[in-house]
Enzyme design. Structure first.
Site, mmCIF file in Angstrom:
data_model
loop_
_atom_site.group_PDB
_atom_site.id
_atom_site.type_symbol
_atom_site.label_atom_id
_atom_site.label_comp_id
_atom_site.label_asym_id
_atom_site.label_seq_id
_atom_site.Cartn_x
_atom_site.Cartn_y
_atom_site.Cartn_z
ATOM 1 N N GLU A 80 0.846 -1.195 0.000
ATOM 2 C CA GLU A 80 0.000 0.000 0.000
ATOM 3 C C GLU A 80 0.878 1.241 0.000
ATOM 4 O O GLU A 80 1.878 1.291 0.730
ATOM 5 C CB GLU A 80 -0.942 0.011 1.202
ATOM 6 C CG GLU A 80 -1.962 -1.125 1.191
ATOM 7 C CD GLU A 80 -2.956 -1.045 2.336
ATOM 8 O OE1 GLU A 80 -2.908 -0.043 3.106
ATOM 9 O OE2 GLU A 80 -3.791 -1.955 2.476
ATOM 10 N N HIS A 124 -8.148 1.087 1.069
ATOM 11 C CA HIS A 124 -8.143 0.901 2.529
ATOM 12 C C HIS A 124 -9.068 1.920 3.215
ATOM 13 O O HIS A 124 -8.655 2.644 4.124
ATOM 14 C CB HIS A 124 -6.720 1.018 3.080
ATOM 15 C CG HIS A 124 -6.538 0.301 4.393
ATOM 16 N ND1 HIS A 124 -5.335 -0.215 4.793
ATOM 17 C CD2 HIS A 124 -7.391 0.026 5.397
ATOM 18 C CE1 HIS A 124 -5.448 -0.776 5.982
ATOM 19 N NE2 HIS A 124 -6.704 -0.638 6.375
#
Length: 476
Positions: free
Chosen positions: A324, A354
């Protein structure tokens, strides 16, 4: 004694850097807000009796300087308001910091607030000479080296429940989106293509939802799914009472073969890495769907790509990834991981950054919960809600109670330490004392009466000389 507002921290000396300790990362009690009707986070209300007006003494730390707090990753304003109202110096950043800059920043702060992107490793924490607490403004704490933090006396707090509803609602939305292929139809319309089809589009009523991890999120999701007419099965490592008509199954495999929709709600642990891989995907029903809003490491994304390309898995929704970006921007591409381009080619695959807990309501609640935990810890020494320390708390001191100090002693859990501490305190009356241990770290808190201000320094220095000492704090 002159009572000053709590706008400072207690002195703490440099502590020896011991090897990491074995400390559980799981909170042992449910969070209960101590915010009273007056708005004070330290005033306790007894729900069984009418609230009485109790004027609590504001403690100040011995040998102090202003509390400095570093908040990273755009933590909600509700937290800043609470912390700034206590008189703390708050520095705010909208994103995570590179490790070198983080190390430089953390050197002078007493408290750091983070979300999921900032990694507080032992290498980072060893530079934080003044650090007394870490606030994780999220559910997970895997981004913090919890044993090392405990070994140097840094107490870690998180918010295990506040975003549960937001995550559950996102999963419900994704179940419907996947069942109707809505994201594909929307993308086609944006590209100018009219594609009215019903093939492989389903109602969710009567379908089976399989939940892995029946905690706060899983349980709320269970209730919402039943309201849509879904049958709910769940798998958890421990027996958990079902809500509604949901049923627990004895094994993960038993869940995989029955679920039309499978959703994961488990922590990031060595045991959950690639929990869903090629073998588990093969056991799932042909034409079933997978949703992961827990941690990116629990699904083998390469195996998922293969299962979707073969048509065995009809759709998936991923809100978390093993890779990420640290900040918003055009960074979700092959530079981050070659697998990303494979994911982007798949049909009926929902990719979100997310955002499971990213709602105004959840972030405000998280900000308030963690900030109030930090205030109680800084001002009164309470570790209720800590994930790497034993949970210890004493009632607040009343204004009329003069000559009382609060001693907080974090130490290595060795035989004979309590005897040594009580010998140091022996010339004074111990009004209240509580001690508990967690692994190799113990936390002692005691209220001592009939103490003159001139005696505080001697008490502090005596405690600091004990070989078991990790951190000494005195509030008065």
């Amino acid at each position: 004694m002159t009572i000053l507002p709590t706008s400072a921290r207690d002195i703490r000396s440099s502590v020896s850097r011991s090897p990491p300790l074995s400390v559980s990362a799981s909170p042992s009690t449910t969070f209960h807000s101590l915010r009273s009707g007056s708005g004070s986070p330290l005033a306790v209300r007894n729900s069984y009796f009418p609230q009485q007006s109790i004027s609590e003494k504001q403690l100040k730390p011995f040998a102090t300087e202003d509390i400095k707090i570093l908040l990273l990753e755009n933590i909600n304003e509700s937290a800043r308001v609470i912390l700034e109202n206590q008189g703390y110096q708050v520095e705010f950043h909208r994103s995570a910091l590179p490790e070198e800059e983080l190390i430089e920043k953390i050197k002078g702060v007493h408290v750091i607030g983070i979300r999921s992107k900032t990694k507080l490793t032992a290498n980072v924490l060893k530079h934080a000479k003044n650090l007394i607490a870490v606030g994780c403004f999220c559910i997970g704490t895997s981004q913090v080296d919890l044993p090392y933090a405990a070994s140097v006396g840094a107490t870690v707090f998180n918010s295990p429940f506040s975003n549960s509803r937001s995550v559950a609602e996102l999963v419900i939305a994704e179940i419907i989106l996947l069942a109707r292929q809505l994201t594909d139809r929307s993308a086609e319309m944006h590209a100018g293509t009219w594609n009215k089809v019903s093939s492989r589009c389903w109602e969710v009523r009567g379908k089976t939802l399989g939940i892995i991890g029946y905690g706060h999120i899983g349980a709320q999701l269970s209730v919402l799914a039943e309201a849509l007419g879904m049958d709910v099965l769940y798998y958890d490592l421990v027996p958990i009472m079902a809500l509604g008509k949901a049923k627990q199954v004895p094994s993960l495999d038993a869940l995989l073969v029955k679920a039309d929709f499978l959703t994961l709600h488990v922590p990031e642990l060595p045991e959950t890495t690639n929990l869903i891989g090629a073998k588990q995907l093969a056991l799932m029903k042909s034409g079933s769907y997978l949703i992961n809003a827990s941690r990116g490491s629990v699904v083998d994304c390469q195996a998922l790509v293969a299962a979707m390309r073969s048509g065995h898995i009809a759709g998936a929704a991923l809100d978390v990834f093993p890779f990420e970006p640290a900040a918003n921007g055009a960074t979700f591409n092959a530079t981050l991981s070659p697998l990303i381009e494979d994911l982007k080619t798949l049909k009926n695959l929902i990719l979100t950054p997310h955002i499971g807990g990213s709602t105004e309501e959840a972030q405000k609640a998280i900000g308030e919960e963690v900030a109030e935990s930090l205030v109680r810890f800084i001002n009164a020494g309470s570790t209720v809600g800590a994930v790497n320390m034993p949970e210890v708390a004493l009632r607040g001191l009343r204004v009329e109670e003069e000559g009382i100090i609060r001693v907080i002693f974090v130490h290595r859990n060795r035989p004979g330490v309590l005897r040594q501490v009580n010998e140091i305190l022996a010339d004074h009356n111990v009004d209240k004392q509580m001690s508990d241990s967690r692994g190799e770290v113990a936390y002692l808190m005691a209220d001592i009466s009939n103490v003159k201000e001139a005696e505080i320094k001697s008490l502090y220095e005596s405690l600091e000389m004990l070989s078991s000492k990790i951190m000494t704090r005195i509030l008065y």
